[in-house]
Design a protein around this motif. Structure first.
Motif, short mmCIF file in Angstrom:
data_model
loop_
_atom_site.label_atom_id
_atom_site.label_comp_id
_atom_site.label_asym_id
_atom_site.label_seq_id
_atom_site.Cartn_x
_atom_site.Cartn_y
_atom_site.Cartn_z
N ILE A 89 -0.01 6.41 0.36
CA ILE A 89 0.20 6.71 1.77
C ILE A 89 1.60 7.28 1.96
CG2 ILE A 89 0.76 4.26 2.11
CD1 ILE A 89 -0.04 4.55 5.01
N SER A 90 1.70 8.38 2.67
CA SER A 90 3.01 8.98 2.93
C SER A 90 3.42 8.72 4.38
CB SER A 90 2.98 10.49 2.66
OG SER A 90 2.30 11.17 3.70
N SER A 91 4.71 8.72 4.60
CA SER A 91 5.24 8.55 5.95
C SER A 91 6.70 8.94 5.96
CB SER A 91 5.09 7.10 6.41
OG SER A 91 5.61 6.92 7.73
N HIS A 92 7.21 9.25 7.15
CA HIS A 92 8.65 9.45 7.30
C HIS A 92 9.27 8.25 8.02
CE1 HIS A 92 6.91 11.00 11.08
NE2 HIS A 92 8.06 10.64 11.63
N ILE A 93 8.47 7.18 8.21
CA ILE A 93 8.94 5.99 8.91
C ILE A 93 8.92 4.81 7.92
CG2 ILE A 93 8.64 4.49 10.91
CD1 ILE A 93 6.92 6.73 12.16
N LEU A 94 10.05 4.51 7.31
CA LEU A 94 10.12 3.45 6.31
C LEU A 94 9.81 2.09 6.93
CD1 LEU A 94 10.70 2.50 3.47
CD2 LEU A 94 13.14 2.53 4.00
N GLU A 95 10.23 1.88 8.16
CA GLU A 95 9.98 0.60 8.83
C GLU A 95 8.50 0.27 8.85
OE1 GLU A 95 10.53 -2.88 10.65
OE2 GLU A 95 12.28 -1.57 10.42
N GLU A 96 7.66 1.26 9.17
CA GLU A 96 6.22 1.01 9.23
C GLU A 96 5.60 0.94 7.85
OE1 GLU A 96 2.85 -0.16 10.66
OE2 GLU A 96 4.57 0.17 11.96
N LEU A 97 6.01 1.83 6.97
CA LEU A 97 5.46 1.84 5.62
C LEU A 97 5.78 0.54 4.87
CD1 LEU A 97 3.82 3.82 3.90
CD2 LEU A 97 5.95 4.64 2.91
N SER A 98 6.90 -0.06 5.20
CA SER A 98 7.30 -1.30 4.53
C SER A 98 6.34 -2.45 4.83
CB SER A 98 8.72 -1.70 4.96
OG SER A 98 8.76 -2.12 6.32
N LYS A 99 5.52 -2.33 5.87
CA LYS A 99 4.60 -3.40 6.24
C LYS A 99 3.32 -3.39 5.42
CE LYS A 99 6.32 -3.36 10.99
NZ LYS A 99 6.00 -3.05 12.41
N VAL A 100 3.06 -2.28 4.69
CA VAL A 100 1.81 -2.21 3.94
C VAL A 100 1.99 -1.90 2.45
CG1 VAL A 100 0.35 -1.61 5.91
CG2 VAL A 100 1.47 0.22 4.62
N ILE A 124 -4.60 1.17 12.17
CA ILE A 124 -4.61 1.89 10.91
C ILE A 124 -4.02 1.03 9.79
CG2 ILE A 124 -3.70 3.88 9.64
CD1 ILE A 124 -5.95 4.60 11.54
N ARG A 125 -2.96 0.29 10.11
CA ARG A 125 -2.34 -0.59 9.12
C ARG A 125 -3.34 -1.64 8.64
NH1 ARG A 125 1.06 -4.17 12.00
NH2 ARG A 125 2.30 -2.35 12.55
N LYS A 126 -4.05 -2.27 9.56
CA LYS A 126 -5.03 -3.29 9.19
C LYS A 126 -6.16 -2.70 8.37
CE LYS A 126 -4.10 -6.23 13.22
NZ LYS A 126 -4.62 -6.69 14.53
N LEU A 127 -6.57 -1.48 8.73
CA LEU A 127 -7.64 -0.81 7.98
C LEU A 127 -7.20 -0.52 6.55
CD1 LEU A 127 -10.36 0.59 7.70
CD2 LEU A 127 -9.35 2.62 8.80
N ILE A 128 -5.98 -0.03 6.38
CA ILE A 128 -5.45 0.25 5.04
C ILE A 128 -5.43 -1.02 4.19
CG2 ILE A 128 -3.33 0.86 3.79
CD1 ILE A 128 -2.80 2.88 6.11
N GLN A 129 -4.98 -2.12 4.77
CA GLN A 129 -4.92 -3.38 4.03
C GLN A 129 -6.32 -3.87 3.67
OE1 GLN A 129 -2.59 -5.39 7.03
NE2 GLN A 129 -0.71 -5.23 5.83
N GLU A 130 -7.28 -3.68 4.57
CA GLU A 130 -8.65 -4.10 4.31
C GLU A 130 -9.27 -3.28 3.19
OE1 GLU A 130 -11.96 -6.37 4.50
OE2 GLU A 130 -10.11 -6.71 5.63
N LEU A 131 -9.04 -1.98 3.19
CA LEU A 131 -9.56 -1.11 2.14
C LEU A 131 -8.95 -1.47 0.79
CD1 LEU A 131 -9.50 2.31 4.03
CD2 LEU A 131 -11.52 0.98 3.43
#
Length: 308
Positions: free
Chosen positions: A188-199, A172-179
């Motif tokens: 994009i919303s999330s409750h996980i800052l660690e993952e959200l920080s990557k995109v 999903i991360r790679k897809l978001i970056q490609e789009l």
């Protein structure tokens, strides 16, 4: 800087007597990946629904593409939404799900268009398999494909990695970056800052319906770099000394007495020695490093409310 295509001004949403979203302000700029971060119950989904035109605010104002929204404006159609769970038919294939949505949009030459979407989200080889047999990650990618029908300028994704395994999260991360590379502005919303920080390229931290932080990626990552926090009596005199004698270049002035130093080549003892030799009074000097989780918890506390 790119132009702001979404502007939220003092948005509030009440459910009965409770303010689930409370006087929220921020802008989303064209071409960015905007991260909305907050614990469960912070009001993220409610806020995204208002931006997407699914519900309307109790007060405040939303502008899309430099136009104030009033009711069901056509500009809402320039946004693709995946909020909460994707609306899919489990007994149909991915292709059939997209075909039904394409028909509702009145699209022609649907076969080519749908196959392009399936390939884009990585479902080109499973287009005939019933969705009920999909993994969670495959369902999320199909939900994103549905949100992309109509070629939106803005894509809104609500917790798209929630419940996914590490491989699904990576896909999903790679897809978001490609789009995003294709020119789509993404919220994009999330409750996980660690993952959200990557995109994400910029972040708003929401807690109990209020914005507690609006910060760029560069500013965010400065919070996690190892640093020396120095407080002195005469900072204006101390900075040239640190630059000249210790070659300190990476720093941030916090106030008239405090500075954060990010140059890892410098030892605490060197800072103390050179400042003392030059008559600078040191009030405190500490080494500091925090994790993304520490930073997030410090700003949001331990939990949320029942609404999101």
């Amino acid at each position: 800087m790119s132009k702001a295509i979404i502007e939220v001004k003092q948005i509030t949403k009440h459910f009965k007597a409770k303010a689930v979203v409370d006087q929220v302000d921020f802008k989303v700029y064209e071409g960015e990946i905007f991260g909305l971060i907050g614990p469960n119950g912070a009001g993220k989904s409610t806020l995204l629904k208002m931006i997407g035109g699914l519900i309307f605010p109790s007060s405040g104002e939303i502008s899309l593409f430099n136009t104030k929204m009033r009711g069901n404006h056509a500009y809402f159609e320039r946004m693709g939404l995946l909020i909460e769970e994707p609306g899919i038919f489990p007994h149909y294939s991915a292709y059939k799900n997209l075909d039904l949505m394409a028909i509702s949009y009145g699209l022609t030459d649907r076969k080519k268009y749908i196959n392009e979407l399936l390939n884009l989200v990585g479902l080109g080889d499973v287009d005939r398999i019933k969705v009920k047999n999909f993994s969670m990650g495959m369902k999320q990618r199909l939900g994103i494909a549905i949100a992309l029908i109509g070629s939106p300028d803005v894509l809104i994704l609500d917790e798209p990695i929630n419940g996914l395994d590490p491989q699904g999260i990576s896909e999903i991360r790679k897809l978001i970056q490609e789009l995003n590379k294709k020119g789509i502005t993404i919220i994009i919303s999330s409750h996980i800052l660690e993952e959200l920080s990557k995109v994400a390229t910029r972040y708003v931290i929401l807690n109990h319906g209020k914005v507690v932080e609006n910060i760029s990626k560069k500013e965010l990552f400065l919070q996690f770099e190892e640093r020396v926090e120095l407080e002195v009596e005469e900072l204006k005199q101390a900075i040239p000394i640190l630059e000249r004698h210790l070659n300190i270049q990476k720093y941030k002035v916090m106030n008239e007495h405090s500075i954060y130093i990010y140059d890892n080549h410098v030892k605490n003892q060197q800072i103390i020695k050179i400042l003392t030799e030059n008559g600078i009074v040191i009030h405190s000097l500490t080494k500091h490093k925090q994790s993304l989780e520490d930073y997030f918890l410090k700003r949001t506390g331990s939990g949320g409310e029942s609404h999101d």
